[in-house]
Design an enzyme around this catalytic site. Structure first.
Site, short mmCIF file in Angstrom:
data_model
loop_
_atom_site.label_atom_id
_atom_site.label_comp_id
_atom_site.label_asym_id
_atom_site.label_seq_id
_atom_site.Cartn_x
_atom_site.Cartn_y
_atom_site.Cartn_z
N HIS A 5 35.70 47.59 43.79
CA HIS A 5 37.08 47.12 43.55
C HIS A 5 37.91 47.39 44.80
CE1 HIS A 5 40.97 46.50 41.63
NE2 HIS A 5 40.31 45.89 40.66
N GLU A 8 34.80 44.02 34.83
CA GLU A 8 34.00 42.84 34.49
C GLU A 8 32.65 43.19 33.88
OE1 GLU A 8 37.14 40.54 36.23
OE2 GLU A 8 35.94 40.74 34.45
C1 SDX Z 1 38.45 41.78 39.45
O1 SDX Z 1 42.18 43.04 42.48
C2 SDX Z 1 42.10 43.14 41.16
O2 SDX Z 1 42.84 43.85 40.55
C3 SDX Z 1 41.02 42.28 40.50
C4 SDX Z 1 40.77 42.59 39.02
C5 SDX Z 1 41.94 42.14 38.16
O3 SDX Z 1 42.07 42.67 37.05
O4 SDX Z 1 42.65 41.16 38.55
O5 SDX Z 1 40.54 43.97 38.86
C6 SDX Z 1 39.56 41.82 38.49
O6 SDX Z 1 38.42 40.89 40.25
C7 SDX Z 1 37.43 42.88 39.47
C8 SDX Z 1 36.33 42.67 40.59
C9 SDX Z 1 35.33 41.65 40.05
N1 SDX Z 1 34.40 41.27 41.12
C10 SDX Z 1 33.14 41.74 41.16
O7 SDX Z 1 32.67 42.54 40.34
C11 SDX Z 1 32.32 41.18 42.31
C12 SDX Z 1 31.56 42.32 42.97
N2 SDX Z 1 32.50 43.17 43.67
C13 SDX Z 1 32.68 42.99 45.11
O8 SDX Z 1 32.52 41.71 45.57
C14 SDX Z 1 33.78 43.83 45.73
O9 SDX Z 1 33.65 45.09 45.25
C15 SDX Z 1 35.23 43.37 45.59
C16 SDX Z 1 35.41 41.99 46.10
C17 SDX Z 1 35.66 43.46 44.18
C18 SDX Z 1 36.07 44.30 46.43
O10 SDX Z 1 35.57 44.26 47.69
P1 SDX Z 1 36.40 44.85 48.94
O11 SDX Z 1 37.39 45.85 48.57
O12 SDX Z 1 36.89 43.69 49.73
O13 SDX Z 1 35.31 45.64 49.69
P2 SDX Z 1 34.49 45.04 50.83
O14 SDX Z 1 34.15 43.63 50.50
O15 SDX Z 1 35.23 45.34 52.09
O16 SDX Z 1 33.15 45.89 50.71
C19 SDX Z 1 32.98 47.06 51.47
C20 SDX Z 1 31.47 47.21 51.55
C21 SDX Z 1 30.82 45.90 52.02
O17 SDX Z 1 29.67 46.25 52.73
P3 SDX Z 1 29.59 45.85 54.31
O18 SDX Z 1 29.84 44.38 54.36
O19 SDX Z 1 30.70 46.68 54.98
O20 SDX Z 1 28.20 46.26 54.70
O21 SDX Z 1 30.94 47.48 50.24
C22 SDX Z 1 30.05 46.44 49.88
C23 SDX Z 1 30.40 45.23 50.73
O22 SDX Z 1 29.27 44.40 50.90
N3 SDX Z 1 30.27 46.12 48.47
C24 SDX Z 1 29.30 45.91 47.60
C25 SDX Z 1 29.94 45.66 46.38
N4 SDX Z 1 31.27 45.72 46.56
C26 SDX Z 1 31.47 45.99 47.87
N5 SDX Z 1 27.96 45.89 47.75
C27 SDX Z 1 27.23 45.64 46.63
N6 SDX Z 1 27.78 45.39 45.42
C28 SDX Z 1 29.12 45.39 45.26
N7 SDX Z 1 29.64 45.14 44.07
#
Ligand code: SDX
Length: 363
Positions: A253, A308
């Site tokens: 998140h 989720e």
């Molecule tokens: C919702 O913002 C809100 O409030 C949203 C929400 C709401 O109520 O409106 O809470 C609802 O959208 C919840 C999130 C649902 N999405 C998912 O479950 C999809 C999986 N999650 C990720 O895609 C991710 O965690 C995000 C998009 C939710 C947040 O990502 P960030 O903060 O932008 O973090 P990042 O992309 O900078 O990641 C940092 C690192 C990365 O690795 P590198 O590229 O630096 O090597 O962490 C990794 C990411 O690849 N990473 C994950 C991961 N989440 C981040 N790796 C594997 N699995 C994951 N779930």
């Protein structure tokens, strides 16, 4: 109390885009406050209509009661049902999520009820009709005397839900009704800040919600659980996915650095409201290993369970078709989008951030 400041502002991490009295996400404490109450208290003691009344009263600085919201949403469901033939014109070859988007864009001011209630009332009518049409079934007319959650299930399944089912969906709608400046709410506020109408703001919010990084995550969570299939396959599947650089849906998140408080709220709803699901023990095994594996791969990045993960299990247990998961998320979040759009128009300015130019400078 802005969300926690983080190092980068490209992507607006930690940058307060507006002042709001509607909700606050404390990512370090793992707390969500909606309309001045902790989400766990609202989910167990309130109703979607009551939370909607609180958010709309705050946004408009004008009291509207739970009873008035219940009446207006009932009227709005009836009026939306009467307009379904117009609203569902886009059908050929598009997904339920896309047809839902087209239908929202077709909403308009109706006589006698606010645009806010028209929107929030119409969404479950559209979602249920599209889900039933995908099964070759006719739409079911709303019952305006029922609560929003109960009537949503009734229009989806063509039968009255039992008390546990209705309570479970009501708790879900409350839990995800608002969540600070998430991407879809920000999109709605940007559009509202130009003084465009509420229908435009909500259509923009829904478009942002459909992305898999945001509200499009629950369906892939269920697909992940189905693909893993057995306890023996949990570790190799998750290890392989992470080794391929894939993201595990339902984890991580932008704001929460600890477990999303809504995850346990929904897990409790599944456990206590006896909605029958065989998935929960298996899902708990998947969740436990996924959290460990993410901790090993990203030791300095708190990637915990988000809302989720259990949303997918709960909506599946309520026999909501998985392709309707994002529209049902929108049914709940439309309350937040309308409140934020109104608050932005009452108190905000045109939202126009800057950008860092990295292109060529002419000689
Ligand atoms: C919702 O913002 C809100 O409030 C949203 C929400 C709401 O109520 O409106 O809470 C609802 O959208 C919840 C999130 C649902 N999405 C998912 O479950 C999809 C999986 N999650 C990720 O895609 C991710 O965690 C995000 C998009 C939710 C947040 O990502 P960030 O903060 O932008 O973090 P990042 O992309 O900078 O990641 C940092 C690192 C990365 O690795 P590198 O590229 O630096 O090597 O962490 C990794 C990411 O690849 N990473 C994950 C991961 N989440 C981040 N790796 C594997 N699995 C994951 N779930």
């Amino acid at each position: 109390m802005p969300d926690q400041l983080t190092k980068s502002t490209i992507g607006l991490d930690g940058v307060p885009a507006a002042e709001t009295a509607l909700s606050h996400v404390d990512g370090l404490k793992g707390e969500l406050i909606i309309a001045g109450k902790h989400v766990v208290d609202l989910a167990s003691r309130s109703s979607f209509e009551s939370v909607t009344a609180r958010l709309w009263s705050l946004a408009n600085s004008e009291l509207i009661t739970e009873a008035e919201v219940r009446t207006q949403l009932g009227q709005a469901r009836v009026q939306a049902f009467a307009r379904l033939p117009d609203l569902l014109t886009v059908s050929g070859g598009v997904s339920l999520v896309a047809a839902f988007r087209a239908a929202i864009a077709g909403l308009r001011t109706e006589d006698g009820i606010s645009d806010d209630a028209t929107i929030v009332g119409a969404l479950p009518v559209i979602a249920a009709a599209l889900a039933r049409r995908a099964n070759g079934d006719a739409a079911v007319a709303p019952d305006p005397t029922l609560g929003h959650a109960a009537d949503t299930l009734r229009m989806l399944h063509g039968r009255d839900p039992n008390a546990g089912e209705a309570r479970a969906l009501d708790a879900y709608l409350i839990t995800v009704s608002d969540h600070g400046m998430n991407a879809s709410t920000f999109a709605a506020r940007v559009v509202a800040s130009t003084q465009a109408d509420l229908f435009c703001a909500v259509t923009a919010g829904y478009c942002a919600l459909t992305g898999p990084l945001h509200g499009g995550a629950p369906e892939p969570v269920l697909e992940m659980l189905d693909t893993i299939g057995t306890s023996a396959r949990i570790e190799p599947w998750i290890d392989d996915a992470l080794a391929r650089g894939e993201r595990l849906m339902g984890f991580g998140h932008r704001i929460y650095r600890v477990r999303d408080p809504r995850a346990d709220v929904l897990k409790t709803v599944i456990e206590t409201l006896a909605v029958n699901t065989t998935n929960l023990p298996f899902a708990a095994e998947v969740e436990a290993y996924a959290r460990d594996a993410l901790k090993r791969k990203y030791p300095d990045r708190a990637l915990d369970t988000n809302v989720e993960f259990f949303t997918a299990i709960l909506l599946d247990a309520l026999a909501i078709p998985r392709q309707a998961f994002t529209p049902i998320f929108a049914v709940a979040r439309s309350t937040g989008w309308t409140a934020h759009a109104r608050e932005q128009q009452r108190r905000g300015r045109l939202l126009r951030p800057s950008s860092a130019y990295i292109g060529e400078i002419p000689a």
